[in-house]
Design an enzyme around this catalytic site. Structure first.
Site, PDB file in Angstrom:
ATOM      1  CG  ASP A  86       7.996   1.936  -3.696  1.00  0.00           C
ATOM      2  OD1 ASP A  86       7.036   1.152  -3.687  1.00  0.00           O
ATOM      3  OD2 ASP A  86       8.446   2.455  -4.730  1.00  0.00           O
ATOM      4  CG  ASP A  88       7.387  -2.158  -8.537  1.00  0.00           C
ATOM      5  OD1 ASP A  88       8.182  -3.105  -8.418  1.00  0.00           O
ATOM      6  OD2 ASP A  88       6.166  -2.315  -8.722  1.00  0.00           O
ATOM      7  CD  GLU A  95       6.878   1.541 -11.167  1.00  0.00           C
ATOM      8  OE1 GLU A  95       5.969   0.837 -10.666  1.00  0.00           O
ATOM      9  OE2 GLU A  95       7.429   2.481 -10.551  1.00  0.00           O
ATOM     10  NE  ARG A 132      -1.736   0.220 -12.527  1.00  0.00           N
ATOM     11  CZ  ARG A 132      -0.962   0.622 -11.534  1.00  0.00           C
ATOM     12  NH1 ARG A 132       0.356   0.608 -11.677  1.00  0.00           N
ATOM     13  NH2 ARG A 132      -1.484   1.036 -10.397  1.00  0.00           N
ATOM     14  CG  ASN A 247       2.071   4.022  -4.569  1.00  0.00           C
ATOM     15  OD1 ASN A 247       3.001   4.659  -5.059  1.00  0.00           O
ATOM     16  ND2 ASN A 247       2.072   2.711  -4.526  1.00  0.00           N
TER      17      ASN A 247
END
Length: 288
Positions: A86, A88, A95, A132, A247
């Site tokens: 991943d 972030d 993030e 977002r 996620n």
């Protein structure tokens, strides 16, 4: 048989630590690791890996700020074929969607949605991401460039981990709900073999508040990992995945070895092993 690897990063492990951990794990013996003899040790041939022992082990290690991992004896980094990460809060220190929001005074609003999504409290990640990104309409691309240059940093140990993985023959994948504006640069900088990321809509050199194409959510992350694995002709059991948010769970569940890096509780509980206190490259001590 399995080994228990323990690491304390701020201060050395003590003999009391090793004695206590050996009793909890019913280990044959404890051997300091050559590259970090004061801070890391391998407890060999632990007799039980059941949930009761793991709870006791975790309680002791949390209290004493020790990272731990139970791994099959003899497992080597080169036994894996693919490392998937991943971005972030895993590869990098921020993030990105939250920090972009700061450019329009909406960081707190966006960060609250991000935090809930990463904790697994929002079932529809794709919708939460669209919400977002809609708040980012009007942010100039120059602000994203400044974010990459001035704020974004690699998490400690990232470069060492990737270098070791490549030296061991692994392919590398950066797979993220973040954005190509950053992954394109990180791919070039760090030499990732493949990237999967979201594309931000742009109009007149500013974000238009949309996403272009398919969204990289949890299901898409899993698909990207398994597609690359299939292209390599490897088994999912030969894949090592690192993540921190909800996620990431689909891809973590799909592979042979998953690592929760400074992760949300739900992710930490699901992972094969966790790094709570140390740097990314501390996982290299897990393998012989």
């Amino acid at each position: 048989m399995h080994n228990l690897i323990v690491q304390r990063h701020a201060t050395p492990l003590t003999q009391d630590d090793l004695d206590s951990l050996s009793r909890i794990a019913n280990a044959m013996d404890a051997q300091p690791l050559e590259n970090s003899p004061d801070h890391a040790a391998r407890l060999r041939d632990i007799r039980s890996t059941g949930p009761g022992m793991r709870r006791s082990l975790d309680a002791y290690c949390r209290e004493h700020q020790i990272d731990w991992a139970i791994v099959p004896a003899g497992l080597k980094l080169r036994d894996f074929r693919l490392l998937a990460m991943d971005m972030d809060s895993t590869l990098i220190n921020i993030e990105t969607v939250d920090e972009i929001g700061a450019a329009v005074g909406k960081k707190d609003e966006i960060a609250a949605i991000t935090a809930a999504a990463m904790r697994g409290e929002i079932a529809d990640y794709a919708t939460s991401l669209r919400q977002r990104v809609a708040l980012l309409a009007g942010v100039p691309l120059a602000a994203l460039d400044r974010l990459y240059t001035d704020t974004l940093r690699l998490n400690p140990g990232a470069e060492a981990l990737l270098s070791a993985a490549k030296a061991a023959g692994l392919k590398t994948l950066l797979v993220t709900g973040g954005f190509t504006h950053f992954t394109d640069r990180l791919k070039q900088r760090l030499g990732f073999d493949r990237v999967a990321a979201n594309v931000l809509g742009v109009k007149d050199d500013a974000l238009d508040g949309t996403l272009v194409g398919d969204i990289i959510d949890g299901a898409a992350k899993k698909k990207a990992v398994l597609d690359f694995c299939n292209d390599l002709g490897c088994d999912p059991g030969e894949v090592l995945v690192i993540g921190d948010g909800a996620n990431d769970l689909p891809m973590m569940h799909a592979v042979g070895f998953s690592v929760a890096f400074h992760a949300k509780p739900k992710v930490r509980e699901a992972a094969t092993a966790a790094i709570d206190f140390g740097a990314l490259d501390s996982l290299l001590n897990w393998f012989e």
